[in-house]
Motif scaffolding. Structure first.
Motif: not given
Length: 512
Positions: A134-144, A146-153, A186-190
Motif C-alpha cells: 500500500f505504501l509503495d503504491q502511494q510513494a509512486g503516486r507522489l513521484s517518490l 519508493g517506501i524508503e524515500a516516503l519514510s524519509e519524507k 509532500v513530507d506532510e502528505i507522506s
C-alpha cells in the motif's frame, strides 16, 4: 547428523515476499554473517539471483526457504513464513511477549506468555491497507523512489499531516490529490499516509491494549520509522525494532533448518553444493499458460448505443471537457433547457434536456479534487456551444447530484439537490417504466438498487473498498500501459488468467 554440523557449516536462508526478497547467511552456531534485502518489482527470481552474487556460495552447506519463496528454488527445506519469523524473534529476543509483523501484503500480531510460549495471532484479511505494498503504491503516486524515500519524507515532516483514507488504495489516491490541492507539502502528505496506515494496523489488530514486556516490530515496514513512531503513539506499546527485523523471515528459515539438522535424526537432509547462483534453481520446465475464465462475451443483453451526432473535446478551460451533441440545435434561437449536474469524486458530468426531456448535450470532465473548477469548465463549454451554434441557452431549472451536490447546488442555486440513488431511479423510470434493477458503477462507488413501480425498494453499495469500480479499472489500465479507452476492446473475446479482484494492491501482485 553431527558430521554435517561441523564448524564451517553455513546455512543460507531465503524469504521472498510480495514486495521484496530477503537473504541471510548464518553459521552453525547461529551467527548471522551476511544479509541482503531488495525490492523485486515482480522479478523475484532475477532479483534473487542478483542478490546471491554478493554471497560466497561455496561455503553454503544447506539452503532454507520460506513457503512464499519461488517454487523454482532448490531449497533443502521450506518453512511457514510466520513460523520462520517467530523462530528468529525467539532467538534474538528471549523475553518476547508480542511480535508485530508488517510485510508487503499481510500484517499480524502474535502473542506469547511469560515463558515464550505462543498464545495465538490475529491478522488482516483480503485488504492490503496497512501493508508495505500500500505504501509503495502511494510513494509512486507522489513521484517518490519508493517506501524508503516516503519514510524519509515522513520523518522530516514538522507540519500538520492531512487525514488520508488508508482503508483503500483507490480512495487514498483521491485524498492525496485533495491534500496537494489544499497546499500540503509532500513530507506532510507522506506523514499523513504513515499515520493513517499505522492507525489501520492498530485498529485492525486491536493493539490499543496493554501488553507487558517486549513487543518486536519486524517485517519490511519496520524499516519505516514514521510508521513505527505512529504505531507506538497510537497503541501505547513499547516497540523493539531490530536492525535486521526486515529479514527475520530469511534468518528464521535458516535457524529452523539448523534445528532440524541437529534434532531430526530420522530425516535425510542432503547438503548442497553451490558454485553459482543458478545452482540454486531447479531445471526450467516450460509451463503452459493457465486460463481460469472463458472469453468475455456479451450474451444476455445488448450494449447501449452511446454514439452522438457530434463529439469533441473542449480545451479552453483548466480541465478538458468531453462534449457530446445528441440533437441538432436551432441556430440563432433561444433554447429552453433543464440542466443536470453530477459531481462525483472522480468525474463531473452535466446534461442539457429540452422541454420534451430529450437529451441535447452531454458533458464530462475529471473532478480532480476541484469540483468548483470542474463545474466552471463545464459552464465554459456550454457557453462555447452557444457561441458556436449561435444560440442562447435559457436554463429553466437545475438539479445537482453526486458527492458534491450540496456544495455545487448552493453555488449554482439548484432547484433540486438529490442523492445519486434517487437520481438513478428517476432517470431509469423515465427511460423504461418497467425497470426493476439498477447496477451503477462509478469512479469509486458501486451501487445495486431494486425498484417497483418507479419507487426504490432496496439499495446497497460498497463501503471502504473500491474493488470493482472505475478507478480500480483505471489503475490497472495505467499499470498495463493501456489507454482506458482501449481497455474494454482488448478484454472482449479473450480468455483470462486468475487474478485478484478484491484489491488494487493484490491485483498489482498478480499482474507481476
Amino acid at each position: 547428523m553431527e558430521e554435517r554440523m561441523h564448524a564451517e557449516t553455513n546455512i543460507l536462508g531465503i524469504d521472498a515476499g510480495s514486495v521484496a526478497v530477503g537473504v541471510a547467511m548464518a553459521t552453525s552456531d547461529r551467527r548471522v554473517v551476511q544479509t541482503a534485502y531488495r525490492v523485486h518489482h515482480g522479478d523475484v527470481e532475477g532479483t534473487l539471483l542478483d542478490i546471491l552474487t554478493e554471497f560466497e556460495l561455496t561455503k553454503v552447506a544447506f539452503a532454507a526457504a520460506t513457503e512464499s519463496a519461488p517454487r523454482s528454488l532448490a531449497a533443502t527445506k521450506r518453512y511457514n513464513n510466520e513460523i520462520a519469523v517467530i523462530t528468529a524473534c525467539r532467538h534474538f529476543h528471549p523475553g518476547i511477549r508480542g511480535m508485530l509483523l508488517v510485510g508487503g501484503e499481510k500484517f499480524s500480531f502474535s502473542a506469547f506468555d511469560r515463558d515464550g510460549h505462543f498464545l495465538g495471532s490475529t491478522s488482516n484479511t483480503s485488504c492490503a491497507a496497512g501493508t508495505g505494498s500500500f505504501l509503495d503504491q502511494q510513494a509512486g503516486r507522489l513521484s517518490l523512489a519508493g517506501i524508503e524515500a516516503l519514510s524519509e519524507k515522513a520523518c522530516a515532516s514538522c507540519g500538520t499531516c492531512p487525514k488520508i483514507a488508508t482503508r483503500c488504495a483507490v480512495f487514498a489516491k483521491t485524498d492525496l490529490i485533495h491534500a496537494q490541492q489544499e497546499g500540503y507539502q509532500v513530507d506532510e502528505i507522506s506523514n499523513g499516509l504513515c499515520r493513517g496506515l499505522a492507525k489501520n494496523i492498530v485498529d485492525t489488530l486491536s493493539l490499543a491494549r496493554r501488553v507487558e514486556g517486549e513487543v518486536v516490530f519486524c517485517g519490511g515496514v519496520s524499516k519505516n520509522q514514521a510508521v513505527a513512531r505512529h504505531i507506538a503513539e497510537l497503541s501505547g506499546l513499547r516497540l523493539t525494532i531490530p536492525k535486521n527485523g526486515h529479514v527475520y523471515g530469511a534468518i528464521g528459515a535458516a535457524f529452523a533448518l539448523l534445528d532440524d539438522l541437529s534434532e531430526a535424526a530420522d530425516e535425510v537432509l542432503n547438503p548442497t553444493s553451490l558454485q553459482t547462483p543458478e545452482d540454486l534453481l531447479l531445471p526450467v520446465r516450460s509451463k503452459a499458460k493457465e486460463y481460469y475464465y472463458p472469453p468475455l462475451q456479451l450474451q444476455l443483453s445488448t450494449y447501449p448505443d452511446f454514439n452522438s451526432e457530434e463529439q469533441y473535446d473542449y480545451r479552453d478551460g483548466k480541465l478538458p471537457v468531453e462534449v457530446d451533441m445528441y440533437q441538432s440545435l436551432e441556430i440563432g434561437g433561444e433554447q429552453d433547457v433543464y440542466l443536470g449536474i453530477d459531481v462525483g469524486s472522480t468525474s463531473t458530468k452535466a446534461v442539457l434536456l429540452d422541454r420534451r426531456q430529450d437529451v441535447l448535450v452531454g458533458l464530462y470532465t475529471r473532478t480532480s479534487g476541484r469540483p468548483l473548477v470542474a463545474v466552471q469548465d463545464i459552464f465554459r463549454a456550454i457557453d462555447a456551444i452557444g457561441t458556436q451554434k449561435k444560440c442562447t441557452f435559457k436554463i429553466i431549472a437545475c438539479g445537482t447530484t453526486g458527492s458534491g451536490r450540496k456544495f455545487i447546488g448552493r453555488l449554482v442555486g439548484a432547484d433540486a439537490v438529490v442523492d445519486e440513488i434517487t437520481a438513478h431511479a428517476r432517470a431509469a423510470y423515465q427511460l423504461n417504466p418497467q425497470v426493476d434493477t439498477i447496477i451503477e458503477i462509478g469512479g469509486q462507488d458501486a451501487k445495486f438498487t431494486t425498484m417497483k413501480d418507479g419507487r426504490v425498494t432496496f439499495s446497497t453499495m460498497n463501503n471502504v473498498c473500491a474493488a470493482g469500480t472505475g478507478s480500480f479499472i483505471e489503475e490497472q489500465a495505467a499499470r498495463l500501459g493501456c489507454p482506458i479507452r482501449e481497455y474494454s476492446g482488448r478484454a472482449e473475446n479473450v480468455r483470462a488468467p486468475l487474478a485478484s479482484d478484491r484489491c488494487t494492491v493484490f491485483m498489482e501482485r498478480d499482474i507481476n
